[in-house]
Scaffold this motif. Structure first.
Motif, PDB file in Angstrom:
ATOM      1  N   LEU A  47       0.818  -1.221   0.000  1.00  0.00           N
ATOM      2  CA  LEU A  47       0.000   0.000   0.000  1.00  0.00           C
ATOM      3  C   LEU A  47       0.852   1.272   0.000  1.00  0.00           C
ATOM      4  N   LEU A  48       0.435   2.217  -0.827  1.00  0.00           N
ATOM      5  CA  LEU A  48       1.005   3.562  -0.781  1.00  0.00           C
ATOM      6  C   LEU A  48      -0.059   4.526  -0.253  1.00  0.00           C
ATOM      7  N   HIS A  49       0.417   5.642   0.289  1.00  0.00           N
ATOM      8  CA  HIS A  49      -0.499   6.644   0.841  1.00  0.00           C
ATOM      9  C   HIS A  49      -0.556   7.860  -0.068  1.00  0.00           C
ATOM     10  N   ALA A  50      -1.757   8.345  -0.298  1.00  0.00           N
ATOM     11  CA  ALA A  50      -1.910   9.543  -1.121  1.00  0.00           C
ATOM     12  C   ALA A  50      -2.500  10.666  -0.274  1.00  0.00           C
ATOM     13  N   VAL A  77       6.685   8.991  -3.944  1.00  0.00           N
ATOM     14  CA  VAL A  77       6.780   8.104  -5.104  1.00  0.00           C
ATOM     15  C   VAL A  77       6.318   8.801  -6.379  1.00  0.00           C
ATOM     16  N   GLU A  78       5.266   9.601  -6.255  1.00  0.00           N
ATOM     17  CA  GLU A  78       4.721  10.211  -7.457  1.00  0.00           C
ATOM     18  C   GLU A  78       3.901  11.442  -7.070  1.00  0.00           C
ATOM     19  N   VAL A  79       3.880  12.404  -7.953  1.00  0.00           N
ATOM     20  CA  VAL A  79       2.987  13.552  -7.803  1.00  0.00           C
ATOM     21  C   VAL A  79       2.052  13.547  -9.011  1.00  0.00           C
ATOM     22  N   MET A  80       0.773  13.476  -8.758  1.00  0.00           N
ATOM     23  CA  MET A  80      -0.195  13.442  -9.854  1.00  0.00           C
ATOM     24  C   MET A  80      -0.773  14.837 -10.054  1.00  0.00           C
ATOM     25  N   ALA A 123       3.052   8.514  -1.609  1.00  0.00           N
ATOM     26  CA  ALA A 123       4.321   8.225  -0.936  1.00  0.00           C
ATOM     27  C   ALA A 123       4.248   6.917  -0.184  1.00  0.00           C
ATOM     28  N   GLU A 124       5.416   6.469   0.260  1.00  0.00           N
ATOM     29  CA  GLU A 124       5.492   5.210   1.009  1.00  0.00           C
ATOM     30  C   GLU A 124       4.820   5.330   2.373  1.00  0.00           C
ATOM     31  N   THR A 125       4.844   6.543   2.929  1.00  0.00           N
ATOM     32  CA  THR A 125       4.195   6.740   4.225  1.00  0.00           C
ATOM     33  C   THR A 125       3.252   7.938   4.148  1.00  0.00           C
ATOM     34  N   LEU A 126       2.317   7.951   5.104  1.00  0.00           N
ATOM     35  CA  LEU A 126       1.386   9.068   5.191  1.00  0.00           C
ATOM     36  C   LEU A 126       2.126  10.366   5.487  1.00  0.00           C
TER      37      LEU A 126
ATOM     38  N   GLU B  31      -1.561   2.736  10.942  1.00  0.00           N
ATOM     39  CA  GLU B  31      -0.886   2.479   9.667  1.00  0.00           C
ATOM     40  C   GLU B  31       0.304   1.542   9.804  1.00  0.00           C
ATOM     41  N   ARG B  32       0.876   1.457  10.994  1.00  0.00           N
ATOM     42  CA  ARG B  32       2.087   0.648  11.127  1.00  0.00           C
ATOM     43  C   ARG B  32       1.833  -0.611  11.947  1.00  0.00           C
TER      44      ARG B  32
END
Lengths: 751, 174
Positions: A47-50, A77-80, A123-126, B31-32
């Motif tokens: 899971l990735l966090h947006a 990871v990415e900016v949309m 991103a990988e984290t919130l 989340e963790r």
């Protein structure tokens, strides 16, 4: 408790003891242990966090976003943005029908309201996604926004609410006013309001090729699925929506919102599961709100206190780019008898997110104004406000002359008044004080809400092991669908509740319709009821055609389904269990589907409304103007009650929304920026536990043979109506001051 | 940079290597550690949906930084029943009372309401006075409007738990 009387098919009666019982919630154990899984509680592997970045201007363009800075942050990871968002098969600005709302899916750099999503950081984290969104540091070209009801050019909308005419004229209002012994004119204002469910909108989306699985709260999964299918160009069957629990909906989760789709787009862009949960502040923009209203009422009455005219005009707003018009004046259609009634609407367009259905759309603000005006009219006539309402009791729907399918409002008035002690109310305002010197006031308001039905389908199965399964993609946002619909399901298949597996809350089940308009129990319940009738009929056919069955040849007499057995109706001693019937027929199970929808002929012939009477006591500090509601009694009649425990909770919830409307909640708009200045739960006040008085509800019995086979009207929204007016009227009775601007705050009361 | 903390969550010691100092206790749990019972309604300490017991006291987990919880003892809704399963269905008496009195509708604020109620009862400030219970529960918002049931549930649980304590005291004295 009355037994179910089937009106459709007398051959297969079912008698059950599930409907009407005050069962505790079937999902209670999950909810008190933290095991009930809401959308954002899902954490699939990888899971990735947006996090959404939203506009701080209300009108203009985004001219710069620092995507590099955001991408450089560890974990991003990415900016949309509009530059790289996945292509869509459907235009988010297309409007094929009034129930499809335009969405902001990064289709351009245009900003059309404050809080509009302008980019998404994955991103990988919130924490990294949150920081990334801040680093975007957007710059804008902005234009001055239209913010309030005086900012735009007025026009008459083509339709209001979900397609009602904007204007209705019955009789001659001007003549009625001219002939009146007493007349009043008053203007009431209600503020923009935001749904603020406790659960912010969230989505966990996962693509597997062109198949999409998403966990997201939805009050109408089938509609959400169709919208997604159109946007992404995939068949609806490729989409699975899971929405077993909604953390409140109130209308803002009725139709899929833009941010929910953005989460799906982000998952497609990065090729991994994505979780997107809005922040509280982000609920003030892209997920709907209730428009502000300014309502002018003109009433006339003859020397006996009977209305000669009632005109209700509403000015409200929609967004500049889409249409939803709060149908507040329509609250005056069906409540008070008057030879002349006119309900009118005008609108302006503002630079705000599009308004949306919000608990009792139209009825809530409309009732607030109407019930206040009726009280002012009663005062002008020198009459007790309850007596005035009784003199103007509508025996038939005033604007059409149709009879009501059922109407126990008189009983609601009587029982509520008795419980409250209304007869001891002095006529003059400012004449009651409590032992601490606080001003005390008593007010009444009439509650009314249409008995609506939409469309739904259900599937029922009876198995050889003597158990059953009932399936429907229904939605439980707190109203108790998991419990009430399961009760209907058990009776529908003639089994004890424990023998029926009730499956719901997912889009791969038959379309349960929309949980809205206080129509879900009636609609989904009717679908279940008819699926049950159909499956029992199949079983009965098997038995009645089989010489070896004690029910052989019962055709004309028919059978009754009860406790897992079919009984011959003319001789109940002759019966056979479901298991034996299926065993002998060599079948593992029988199944059938059924639909629920309104009966168009009955709808033509009858006016269908739930009614109620709400009595309020307030205490007001004479020096500080602080208002507290100290007592609320609501008596409601809404057809058959499936689960009284849950219905009482719905009435309480509605009445508390009424308290909130009357005294607490409002979005305060910054006229320069077009942003709400109180976009959080500290500034946007909703009642806390200590704000609530002793609440009481009375369930007034009402049998309605016309609304649907089960006789169900809705209970989810009616509690707000009547309550707001009752409180406003009680404040006037306590103080002698009529505040015509909601919420009634102490500055308005003292000013 | 990594920050190692050790804390007890529902009686289990968790060694956590945090890659980020900004993680709140609530996000750590949800989340963790995937203890998603505690809910995020506002992330600002305004709604109470994230209420947990931190070293025995009720706090908003969204306002506590995880790195500051090194050595702490945290009880969440998932671990509550294990603390006192004397209610119906093996639930904590507060949980059981919430079901019996319909102290929730959508259920989203419920974990926070229940943890807050446990904290309130432990504080011993409200007693059997409904007004003080309402006041003491006013840090926990409920948009569905289940307040009447919540108040009744807290009062009943308070009676059950106080009676239980009195019983224990009598046993001790005996």
């Amino acid at each position: 408790m009355p037994e179910i009387t089937l009106t459709q098919d007398p051959v297969h009666l079912r008698h059950g003891s599930n409907i009407g019982r005050p069962l505790t919630r079937r999902d209670g154990l999950l909810k008190v242990t933290g095991a009930a899984r809401y959308a954002a509680d899902n954490n699939p592997k990888g899971l990735l966090h947006a996090v959404v970045a939203v506009s701080t201007v209300a009108r203009g363009r985004v001219v710069a976003l620092d995507v590099e800075a955001a991408m450089a942050h560890p974990g991003v990871v990415e900016v949309m943005t509009p530059a790289n968002r996945p292509a869509l098969a459907g235009d988010p600005d297309a409007k094929p029908n009034p129930l499809v709302f335009r969405l902001d899916l990064l289709q351009s750099d245009r900003v059309r309201y404050a809080g509009q999503p302008i980019a998404l950081v994955v991103a990988e984290t919130l924490e990294a996604a949150t920081e990334g969104a801040v680093l975007l540091a957007p710059r804008y070209e902005s234009e001055p926004p239209a913010v309030g009801l005086d900012d735009g050019e007025r026009f008459v909308p083509t339709a209001v609410g979900p397609g009602a005419p904007a204007e209705l004229r019955h009789g001659d209002v001007e003549a009625g006013l001219a002939a009146a012994a007493q007349a009043i004119e008053a203007t009431y204002e209600t503020p923009p309001q935001y749904h603020n469910p406790m659960e912010p909108h969230a989505v966990v989306a996962r693509w597997d090729g062109d198949r999409l699985t998403l966990d997201t709260p939805s009050q109408a999964m089938a509609m959400a699925r169709l919208r997604l299918a159109a946007l992404f160009g995939i068949p609806p069957e490729n989409i699975l929506i899971r929405s077993p629990f909604l953390g409140g909906g109130f209308g803002c989760k009725g139709l899929l919102s833009g941010p929910q789709v953005l989460g799906v787009m982000a998952a497609r862009l990065v090729g991994r599961p994505v979780k997107l949960a809005l922040t509280r502040a982000q609920l003030y923009g892209p997920v709907g709100h209730r428009s502000p209203t300014r309502q002018r009422l003109r009433l006339g009455a003859d020397g006996e206190g009977r209305l000669t005219a009632l005109e209700h005009h509403t000015l409200m707003s929609s967004s500049r780019f889409d249409e939803f018009f709060e149908p507040a004046s329509n609250a005056s259609h069906a409540l008070y008898a008057s030879p002349a009634i006119a309900t009118l609407h005008e609108a302006v367009r503002l630079d705000c997110g599009t308004p949306m259905f919000m608990r009792a759309p139209g009825e809530a603000p409309g009732s607030a104004a109407l019930e206040s005006a009726v009280d002012e009219m009663a005062e002008a006539c020198g009459l007790d406000p309850l007596e005035f309402r009784l003199r103007n009791y509508a025996e038939v729907e005033p604007t059409t002359g149709r009879p009501f399918s059922s109407k126990a409002l008189r009983e609601c008035y009587a029982r509520g008044a008795e419980r409250f002690g209304w007869e001891r109310r002095p006529l003059a305002p400012r004449s009651l004080r409590d032992e601490h010197g606080l001003l005390v006031g008593w007010g009444v308001g009439t509650a009314i809400f249409p008995a609506l039905m939409f469309e739904a389908e259900a599937r029922a199965v009876i198995r050889r092991d003597g158990g059953g399964t009932v399936e429907i993609g229904a939605c439980d946002m707190g109203q108790g669908a998991w419990t009430a619909l399961a009760q209907i399901a058990a009776d529908a298949v003639g089994l004890d509740g424990e023998r029926v597996e009730f499956r719901s809350g997912s889009s791969d089940l038959p379309d349960g319709g929309i949980a809205g308009g206080s129509a879900h129990t009636a609609t989904a319940g009717s679908a279940i009821h008819s699926a049950g009738a159909a499956v029992v009929a199949r079983l009965a056919e098997l038995a009645m055609a089989d010489e070896r069955s004690p029910l052989f040849g019962a055709g004309n007499a028919g059978v009754v389904a009860r406790d897992g057995r079919l009984h011959r109706r003319d001789d109940e001693s002759r019966s056979e269990g479901y298991a034996e019937i299926l065993e002998r027929a060599g079948l593992a199970e029988v199944e059938a589907r059924g639909k629920g929808a309104m009966d168009a002929a009955a709808q033509q012939r009858y006016a269908m409304q739930a009614h109620g009477a709400v009595f309020a006591e307030v205490k007001v500090d004479p020096d500080l103007g602080q208002v507290r509601v100290t007592r609320l009694v609501g008596a409601f009649a809404a057809g058959r009650i499936i689960n009284p425990r849950m219905v009482v909770s719905q009435y309480y919830g509605g009445m508390i929304w009424g308290v909130s409307f009357a005294l607490h909640e409002q979005a305060v708009m910054d006229r320069r920026s077009g942003r709400p200045m109180n976009a959080d739960l500290a500034g946007y006040h909703i009642p806390v536990n200590a704000d609530l008085p002793a609440l009481e509800t009375i369930l007034v019995e009402e049998e309605d043979p016309h609304v649907n086979a089960l006789g169900i009207k809705g209970v989810g929204e009616i509690g707000i109506t009547g309550t707001v007016g009752a409180i406003a009227n009680a404040v006037w009775h306590a103080t002698g001051v009529r505040v015509r601007q909601f919420p009634i705050t102490l500055d308005r009361l003292l000013g | 940079m990594s920050f190692s903390i050790s804390l007890s969550v529902n009686g289990v010691t968790r060694e956590v290597a945090l890659d980020d100092p900004r993680v709140t206790l609530l996000d750590l749990l949800r989340e963790r550690l995937h203890l998603t019972g505690s809910k995020k309604g506002c992330d600002r300490g305004q709604c109470g949906a994230c209420t947990v017991l931190l070293d025995g006291r009720r706090v908003n987990a969204c306002l506590a930084l995880a790195v500051a919880c090194d050595g702490a003892e945290v009880v969440t809704i998932e671990g509550l029943a294990a603390q006192d399963p004397s209610g119906a269905d093996g639930l904590h008496p507060v949980q059981a009372a919430f079901i019996a009195h319909d102290g929730f509708q959508c259920g989203f604020c419920t974990p926070g309401q229940i943890m807050s109620a446990v904290g309130l009862i432990r504080e011993g400030q409200a007693g059997d006075d409904p007004e003080r219970v309402r006041e003491g529960m006013s840090g926990n918002l409920c948009r569905c409007g289940a307040y009447a049931g919540i108040t009744e549930a807290v009062l009943e649980a308070q009676r059950v738990l106080t009676a239980g304590d009195a019983g224990h005291e009598q046993e001790d004295a005996a």
